[in-house]
Design a protein around this motif. Structure first.
Motif, PDB file in Angstrom:
ATOM      1  N   LYS A   1       0.763  -1.062  -0.012  1.00 16.39           N
ATOM      2  CA  LYS A   1      -0.008  -0.052  -0.020  1.00 16.39           C
ATOM      3  C   LYS A   1       0.966   1.250  -0.092  1.00 16.39           C
ATOM      4  N   CYS A   2       2.009   1.160   0.373  1.00 13.73           N
ATOM      5  CA  CYS A   2       3.201   2.338   0.101  1.00 13.73           C
ATOM      6  C   CYS A   2       3.216   3.027  -1.138  1.00 13.73           C
ATOM      7  N   PRO A   3       2.721   4.124  -1.378  1.00 15.09           N
ATOM      8  CA  PRO A   3       2.737   5.037  -2.852  1.00 15.09           C
ATOM      9  C   PRO A   3       4.370   5.270  -3.306  1.00 15.09           C
TER      10      PRO A   3
ATOM     11  N   ALA B   1      12.092   9.579   2.874  1.00 18.40           N
ATOM     12  CA  ALA B   1      11.201   9.616   1.529  1.00 18.40           C
ATOM     13  C   ALA B   1       9.835   9.206   1.987  1.00 18.40           C
ATOM     14  N   CYS B   2       9.331   9.055   3.226  1.00 23.27           N
ATOM     15  CA  CYS B   2       8.173   8.856   3.828  1.00 23.27           C
ATOM     16  C   CYS B   2       7.335  10.230   3.749  1.00 23.27           C
ATOM     17  N   ARG B   3       6.069   9.902   3.202  1.00 26.16           N
ATOM     18  CA  ARG B   3       5.317  11.132   3.042  1.00 26.16           C
ATOM     19  C   ARG B   3       4.812  11.518   4.279  1.00 26.16           C
ATOM     20  N   TRP B   4       4.413  10.672   5.230  1.00 24.03           N
ATOM     21  CA  TRP B   4       3.962  10.857   6.479  1.00 24.03           C
ATOM     22  C   TRP B   4       5.081  11.648   7.378  1.00 24.03           C
ATOM     23  N   LEU B   5       6.336  11.350   7.161  1.00 18.73           N
ATOM     24  CA  LEU B   5       7.318  11.819   8.003  1.00 18.73           C
ATOM     25  C   LEU B   5       8.006  13.121   7.566  1.00 18.73           C
TER      26      LEU B   5
ATOM     27  N   LYS C   1       1.278  13.403   5.301  1.00 15.92           N
ATOM     28  CA  LYS C   1       0.411  12.937   4.752  1.00 15.92           C
ATOM     29  C   LYS C   1       0.709  11.362   4.524  1.00 15.92           C
ATOM     30  N   CYS C   2      -0.420  10.823   3.868  1.00 17.12           N
ATOM     31  CA  CYS C   2      -0.485   9.066   3.572  1.00 17.12           C
ATOM     32  C   CYS C   2      -1.011   8.513   4.765  1.00 17.12           C
ATOM     33  N   GLY C   3       0.031   7.692   5.432  1.00 19.05           N
ATOM     34  CA  GLY C   3      -0.432   6.763   6.600  1.00 19.05           C
ATOM     35  C   GLY C   3      -1.058   5.628   6.154  1.00 19.05           C
ATOM     36  N   ASN C   4      -0.831   5.151   5.014  1.00 20.76           N
ATOM     37  CA  ASN C   4      -1.288   3.953   4.265  1.00 20.76           C
ATOM     38  C   ASN C   4      -0.892   2.704   5.257  1.00 20.76           C
ATOM     39  N   CYS C   5       0.433   2.675   5.699  1.00 18.68           N
ATOM     40  CA  CYS C   5       1.044   1.839   6.310  1.00 18.68           C
ATOM     41  C   CYS C   5       0.150   1.479   7.725  1.00 18.68           C
ATOM     42  N   VAL C   6       0.066   2.349   8.282  1.00 17.03           N
ATOM     43  CA  VAL C   6      -0.583   2.554   9.556  1.00 17.03           C
ATOM     44  C   VAL C   6      -1.894   1.803   9.479  1.00 17.03           C
TER      45      VAL C   6
HETATM   46  S1  SF4 Z   1       3.345   6.616   5.679  1.00 18.58           S
HETATM   47 FE1  SF4 Z   1       3.665   4.392   5.380  1.00 18.58          FE
HETATM   48  S2  SF4 Z   1       2.889   4.082   3.319  1.00 18.58           S
HETATM   49 FE2  SF4 Z   1       2.894   6.304   3.547  1.00 18.58          FE
HETATM   50  S3  SF4 Z   1       4.859   6.919   2.444  1.00 18.58           S
HETATM   51 FE3  SF4 Z   1       5.190   6.712   4.570  1.00 18.58          FE
HETATM   52  S4  SF4 Z   1       5.801   4.510   4.833  1.00 18.58           S
HETATM   53 FE4  SF4 Z   1       4.913   4.641   2.841  1.00 18.58          FE
END
Ligand code: SF4
Ligand code: SF4
Length: 308
Positions: free
Chosen positions: A214-216, A251-255, A259-264
């Motif tokens: 699910k990680c984009p 590279a993580c969008r959340w960090l 945004k994102c958080g799909n992995c959670v």
């Molecule tokens: S929040 Fe999770 S799914 Fe989204 S970019 Fe970061 S690691 Fe990938």
């Protein structure tokens, strides 16, 4: 935070000189491990012959009660019964006594050399901290298809050793770690480590891989030398130890954008931990073995070999 191995050092202070830093000479250190023991000031005791020796380092570790034998065939030390002066005495909880060596060894480098050294040391009864800078032990060998010159399957040789490390309770694998400083002398050394965040709880992650699907965000795959892509959150490779996912924080969008958080959302194990932070820890050990391995370099600098 100062980490110190359990155990009850009981041998006299080490007499050996040197700076306490040893280099492994490849994947077979059978001749090196006894040298470490000697330098640490722990002469081979009854445990080395297969019998219990509670004065050997690591003998105060609870799991030693299992009577597990080391892979080298040498007996693992056995803890003393509760209440008996020895392995489980208050000294063990407090750790080292002044002037006595510490019954633990830090192996820096989680490639095949460091892995083999750790297994040999564990077989001798030492507590081992195996320190690796990447998210998994294995080093370069786990990236190779075949080994030279025998053309054997690289992972067929390495993977059983990695599994053995993972199941060895005398070995603590510390990944995403850098050595900042080493102080002291043989028998009593302090190693300061910088521990970088994984953002995944190793104790919870099952390595299922659902988060990766699910990680984009795609990043160059370090396991494939950047020749292919992987996801920002991924288990480094199928045989990784620890077999837990890791997030590439930059590279993580959340960090980076919140945004994102799909992995959670998809992680059934609740293993994602965005609160993970870089920290430093100090480990007290009796010896440090450097097994740094190698990195590819620009061969054109070596014109004497016909490159460039
Ligand atoms: S929040 Fe999770 S799914 Fe989204 S970019 Fe970061 S690691 Fe990938
Ligand atoms: S972080 Fe969660 S979803 Fe990802 S591999 Fe680990 S357990 Fe599976």
């Amino acid at each position: 935070m100062v980490r110190q191995a359990p155990g009850r050092p009981a041998a006299p202070p080490p007499q050996a000189g040197g700076d306490g830093l040893m280099m492994t000479g490849g994947d077979d250190v059978k001749g090196g491990a006894p040298e470490v023991a000697s330098t640490l000031g722990f002469p081979p005791g009854p445990a080395a012959a297969g019998g219990p020796d509670r004065n050997r380092p690591g003998s105060g570790v609870g799991h030693a009660e299992k009577g597990k034998r080391g892979r080298t065939g040498r007996g693992r030390a056995t803890a003393s019964p509760a209440g008996e002066p020895g392995a489980n005495s208050p000294d063990d909880a407090g750790g080292m006594r002044e002037g006595f060596p510490v019954g633990a060894v830090m192996v820096v480098g989680g490639g095949v050399g460091g892995i083999q050294a750790s297994l040999e040391l564990s077989g001798l009864g030492y507590r081992v901290y195996l320190v690796e800078s990447s998210p998994s032990i294995g080093g370069v060998m786990d990236m190779l298809d075949k080994t030279f010159p025998t053309n054997e399957c690289s992972m067929c040789i390495l993977s059983p050793k990695m599994v053995e490390v993972a199941s060895d309770l005398n070995i603590e694998v510390i990944t995403l770690a850098d050595v900042l400083s080493v102080e002291g002398e043989p028998g009593d050394m302090s190693v300061r480590l910088r521990l970088r965040p994984r953002y995944v709880d190793v104790g919870k992650c099952t390595g299922c891989g659902a988060c990766s699907e699910k990680c984009p965000v795609r990043i160059p795959d370090p396991y494939n030398a950047g020749l292919s892509d992987t996801r920002c959150i991924r288990v480094p490779f199928p045989q990784a130890v620890p077999g837990a996912a890791v997030i590439e924080g930059s590279a993580c969008r959340w960090l980076t954008k919140g945004k994102c958080g799909n992995c959670v959302k998809v992680c059934q194990a609740d293993a994602i931990n965005f609160q993970d932070r870089e920290r430093e820890e100090v480990y007290r050990v009796g010896m440090v073995i450097a097994a740094p391995g190698y990195r590819p370099f620009d061969a054109s600098r070596k014109t004497e070999y016909g490159y460039g």
